[in-house]
Enzyme design. Structure first.
Site, PDB file in Angstrom:
ATOM      1  N   THR A 167     -31.819  29.883   8.806  1.00 36.60           N
ATOM      2  CA  THR A 167     -33.034  29.515   9.512  1.00 36.60           C
ATOM      3  C   THR A 167     -32.753  28.935  10.894  1.00 36.60           C
ATOM      4  O   THR A 167     -31.691  28.348  11.112  1.00 36.60           O
ATOM      5  CB  THR A 167     -33.723  28.454   8.631  1.00 36.60           C
ATOM      6  OG1 THR A 167     -34.110  29.084   7.421  1.00 36.60           O
ATOM      7  CG2 THR A 167     -34.912  27.808   9.278  1.00 36.60           C
ATOM      8  N   VAL A 196     -42.310  31.700  -0.636  1.00 36.19           N
ATOM      9  CA  VAL A 196     -42.349  30.925   0.600  1.00 36.19           C
ATOM     10  C   VAL A 196     -41.524  29.666   0.366  1.00 36.19           C
ATOM     11  O   VAL A 196     -41.706  28.979  -0.640  1.00 36.19           O
ATOM     12  CB  VAL A 196     -43.794  30.544   0.987  1.00 36.19           C
ATOM     13  CG1 VAL A 196     -43.805  29.692   2.257  1.00 36.19           C
ATOM     14  CG2 VAL A 196     -44.643  31.801   1.196  1.00 36.19           C
ATOM     15  N   GLY A 197     -40.609  29.382   1.281  1.00 33.15           N
ATOM     16  CA  GLY A 197     -39.768  28.195   1.148  1.00 33.15           C
ATOM     17  C   GLY A 197     -40.336  27.017   1.909  1.00 33.15           C
ATOM     18  O   GLY A 197     -41.538  26.949   2.204  1.00 33.15           O
ATOM     19  N   THR A 218     -33.177  22.866   7.566  1.00 31.21           N
ATOM     20  CA  THR A 218     -32.590  24.115   7.061  1.00 31.21           C
ATOM     21  C   THR A 218     -31.854  23.816   5.765  1.00 31.21           C
ATOM     22  O   THR A 218     -31.435  22.679   5.533  1.00 31.21           O
ATOM     23  CB  THR A 218     -31.629  24.731   8.086  1.00 31.21           C
ATOM     24  OG1 THR A 218     -30.922  25.818   7.458  1.00 31.21           O
ATOM     25  CG2 THR A 218     -30.614  23.730   8.615  1.00 31.21           C
ATOM     26  N   GLY A 221     -34.452  25.755   0.340  1.00 26.04           N
ATOM     27  CA  GLY A 221     -35.865  25.439   0.520  1.00 26.04           C
ATOM     28  C   GLY A 221     -36.541  24.771  -0.657  1.00 26.04           C
ATOM     29  O   GLY A 221     -37.333  23.844  -0.494  1.00 26.04           O
TER      30      GLY A 221
HETATM   31  N1  ASP Z   1     -34.823  26.722   4.232  1.00 26.11           N
HETATM   32  C1  ASP Z   1     -34.895  28.147   4.289  1.00 26.11           C
HETATM   33  C2  ASP Z   1     -35.663  28.653   3.117  1.00 26.11           C
HETATM   34  O1  ASP Z   1     -35.471  28.152   2.026  1.00 26.11           O
HETATM   35  C3  ASP Z   1     -33.551  28.807   4.357  1.00 26.11           C
HETATM   36  C4  ASP Z   1     -32.608  28.285   5.413  1.00 26.11           C
HETATM   37  O2  ASP Z   1     -32.751  27.181   5.888  1.00 26.11           O
HETATM   38  O3  ASP Z   1     -31.696  29.023   5.812  1.00 26.11           O
HETATM   39  O4  ASP Z   1     -36.432  29.571   3.248  1.00 26.11           O
END
Ligand code: ASP
Length: 309
Positions: A167, A196-197, A218, A221
């Protein structure tokens, strides 16, 4: 007020051979955002410009080059939040937007709602003058190959070697004291369609309050959501300034402590790994992560760009 900018390109087990590309991507994002802030421009223009650069760079998991879901398709999520009004613009499950952050901004500025999903979000994008693309235009060769490896076998980290980057996000404070935070993602590899995260959820993947600071997160999630990590980090920043130990001009310790406490909470209560970037209300940038690596960059007090992975 002195402007400030920090960006990230995800906290994961980023492999050695992606380090140079991640550093370069963060540097390019800083250049795009800082050009705006240094010439007196606004923090929202700066976070949008920085995130667009990161979305366009296939080394990161956002926009073009996002991880593919279990059906082999890209589904993107994005958010931008205004620290002055506490209003956010967020969108999830996007398959036809090259730059989801541009839609998040349109929702922030021109939509009666704060979050739109799927085809409704894409219709709003089109009606707002944003161009839609074909879903396949967001699929990079590296992600398609990784998806191929997973489809022949169980989804496993080993099949994703070489693309653990994640992310993206940016937080900026401009000369007029306006504070904005933004996050954009393709989510996790081989996620179920419709998942959805944390990233587009206010308080989870992103939060901004001019009275304390702005944050972009990040990592895993489902755990970040449990501890509402971005809002937790902002609450820790508020605690630091209430403590009064770090008056303006000496805020580095307080900002770093708030970032580290949020990541510690993720580890202790979320039992997971991740990271975050923040800018406090004085413009102090800070970051923390408990993954092997995080790609990030910020503008130092002397105006120099500092990036690291
Ligand atoms: N936090 C993001 C998700 O879970 C993934 C990430 O941070 O790379 O969608």
């Amino acid at each position: 007020m002195k402007p400030s900018l920090i960006v990230h390109g995800g906290a994961w087990d980023i492999p050695d051979d992606a380090v140079a590309a991640c550093n370069e991507g963060c540097h390019n994002a800083l250049a795009a955002g800082w050009r705006i802030l240094a010439s007196g421009g606004s923090a929202i223009d700066a976070v949008e410009a920085a995130v667009v650069v990161l979305e366009d760079d296939p080394v990161f998991d956002a926009g073009y080059g996002s991880h593919l879901n279990a059906d082999g398709q890209v589904e993107c999520d994005a958010i931008v939040m205004d620290g002055t009004t506490l209003r956010a613009g967020a969108a999830a499950g996007l398959q036809r937007l090259k730059n989801p952050i541009r839609l998040a901004r349109k929702i922030l500025e021109a939509c009666p709602h704060m979050m739109l999903i799927g085809t409704g979000a894409e219709r709003f994008a089109r009606d707002s003058g944003l161009a839609l693309c074909e879903p396949q235009e967001l699929v990079s060769k590296a992600e398609w190959e990784a998806y191929g490896r997973c489809s022949q076998d169980e989804h496993a980290a080993i099949h994703h070697r070489g693309h653990e980057q994640g992310t993206v996000g940016a937080v900026a404070l401009d000369r007029h004291g306006r504070l904005f935070a933004a996050t954009s993602t393709g989510g996790t590899c081989c996620k179920l369609p419709g998942r959805v995260g944390d990233s587009p959820l206010i308080g989870c993947g992103c939060y901004a309050d001019s009275q304390a600071g702005g944050v972009s997160c990040t990592g895993y999630g489902e755990a970040i959501m449990k501890i509402v990590m971005a809002k937790s980090a902002v609450d820790f920043l508020r605690r630091e300034s209430l403590n009064g130990e770090h008056p303006a001009g000496d805020t580095v310790l307080g900002a770093e402590r708030a970032a580290q406490d949020a990541v510690r909470l993720l580890a202790l209560r979320g039992q997971a790994t991740g990271g975050l970037i923040l800018v406090d209300r004085f413009g102090t940038p800070a970051f923390a992560f408990n993954t092997p690596r995080m790609a990030y960059g910020y503008v130092g007090p002397d105006g120099l760009f500092i990036t690291s992975v």
